[in-house]
Design a protein around this motif. Sequence first.
Motif, short mmCIF file in Angstrom:
data_model
loop_
_atom_site.label_atom_id
_atom_site.label_comp_id
_atom_site.label_asym_id
_atom_site.label_seq_id
_atom_site.Cartn_x
_atom_site.Cartn_y
_atom_site.Cartn_z
N GLN A 238 115.23 102.59 56.57
CA GLN A 238 116.11 101.68 55.83
C GLN A 238 116.34 100.37 56.58
O GLN A 238 116.64 99.34 55.96
N LYS A 239 116.21 100.40 57.88
CA LYS A 239 116.38 99.17 58.66
C LYS A 239 115.37 98.12 58.23
O LYS A 239 115.64 96.90 58.29
N LYS A 240 114.20 98.59 57.79
CA LYS A 240 113.13 97.70 57.35
C LYS A 240 112.93 97.78 55.84
O LYS A 240 111.85 97.48 55.32
N SER A 241 113.97 98.21 55.13
CA SER A 241 113.95 98.28 53.65
C SER A 241 112.88 99.22 53.12
O SER A 241 112.27 98.97 52.07
N GLN A 242 112.63 100.28 53.85
CA GLN A 242 111.70 101.32 53.43
C GLN A 242 112.44 102.65 53.39
O GLN A 242 113.55 102.79 53.90
N SER A 243 111.80 103.65 52.77
CA SER A 243 112.43 104.96 52.65
C SER A 243 111.84 106.01 53.59
O SER A 243 112.52 106.97 53.94
N GLN B 74 124.00 104.68 58.54
CA GLN B 74 123.50 103.33 58.28
C GLN B 74 124.46 102.28 58.82
O GLN B 74 124.03 101.24 59.35
N ILE C 147 122.10 100.41 61.22
CA ILE C 147 121.53 99.29 60.47
C ILE C 147 122.47 98.09 60.46
O ILE C 147 122.03 96.95 60.54
#
Length: 507
Positions: free
Chosen positions: A318-323, A477, A481
Amino acid sequence: MKKKILGTAILLASMLGVASLTSCGRGGVENAGEAFKLLSLDDIKGTEEPIVVEFWHSFGHNITQELDPLIDSFEEEMQKQGFNIQVKATATGGGYDGLRERVNLGTRSKSIPTLLLGYPDHFADYIANDILLPLDDFVNASDENIALEGVNLETGENDFIPSYWAENQLTVKGETKICGIPFNKSTEIMVYNASLVDPILYEKGYITKEGNTYGAWENPTWDQVWEVSKYILDNKNNLTWTYNGATYNVSSETEYPVYVDSEANFFITVGRQWGGDGLYTVVDSNGEGTVVSNNATNKTAMEYFYQKAQSKLFQFPQKKSQSYGSNFLNNEQAFISIGSTAGINNNASKKYELKAAGIPQKADSSTKAVIQQGTNLAILTANSNNKTRLAAWLLIKYLTNTENTATFSRNTGYLPVRTSALESDSYQQFLANENDPFEGYVAKAINAAFSQKDFFYTDPAFTGSSIVRDYTNTLVQDIFIYDKSFDSAIKSFYANLEQLDIKTATK
């Protein structure tokens, strides 16, 4: 014969707050919600109109295409025996939590299925809403054609893997009842680009080597993972590997060599690994749950891992907008990923050898922990009658018999739910052939999973525990994040739960 609804079905709540996914709304089932009575098979045999079983799950396309043939074969087998049963299998979209929300929203309007998949904490919500049917009468039926094969509660015989069976024993109106039957089980494992990682592990003395063949990474620790990750970061500009005669480079865009898919699983698991009071929730003798995540052990663990993340040694997708970490492995931007056994094929590539191991443990701790995951089959009452319930039960029996649980496991990466399936000769041969071009990755995942079976844990379910898990993702998160301190993040976490009347305690 069967209507399959695939893809993502997006549920929009009406202004009254009631939602519907399918046409099974109010009045859709005759005598919906009637008091339970165990029928005989003759009561549902030879019907002119099909007995329709609405079945909701949350599988994506890859898993759905393995489930559908089993449902087709069930319908065909029932037809041969004189039962006119039609299964309407619906992939709800939104994952398991989305499925739970759709059920909770649809309960008032009876826009819910007869059969569904869910976690025990979802079942706790359904019990609180008085819509979940205990399965004891089916399991213990005197008719062997209804009773669950391999289970005799009087003698203690039970072919289901004990920890899977145990998590479905929940409190219903003060009594312990069988609330679900295990179906698709998984756990977390660590997968890695062995073409790059194995030489590093060998150099550091963590694995063996015979000729050109490297041994397995056994009993990995977090410290070992950090060493590998740091080595990759320090040397990424000139680090290469060779696979099938081709040479590949570590991507210049590599920022975090290691990813962990699930924030909630991570928090709950490492708290246990760190020992002491590092618990997540507790449940008293009355079945009332309390969140106890605010404790010194969890704070120590989160601060420890936050520093590792700040050093770029690991991160959450999620830090890189992925799952999923698999997205980074496939692009040579990461080399170790921790996630579900069922997702191993997503990490495979023609550019490297993929290996699997148990998840890392804390090196200096005697407390080892690996989460037990996966859902169970349950029957709901609000939009079903005794005929559809019995038909749904026959489907449960079929999907979870020895042959079918083994087949589903081999085709998906989920773990078999019966000991007889796991120990069968054919299944053992499958596990032994990790180099098979079609089933080898799944075999690797399941071998890695069962290498840590002695450390499986589950947290007890209670009303609202599924919501607690949702907010735990947000808690992690917030720390990793959005760079909040543990104290700040846990304060918001508790405040959100207390607004929902979920009990909390600080240890």
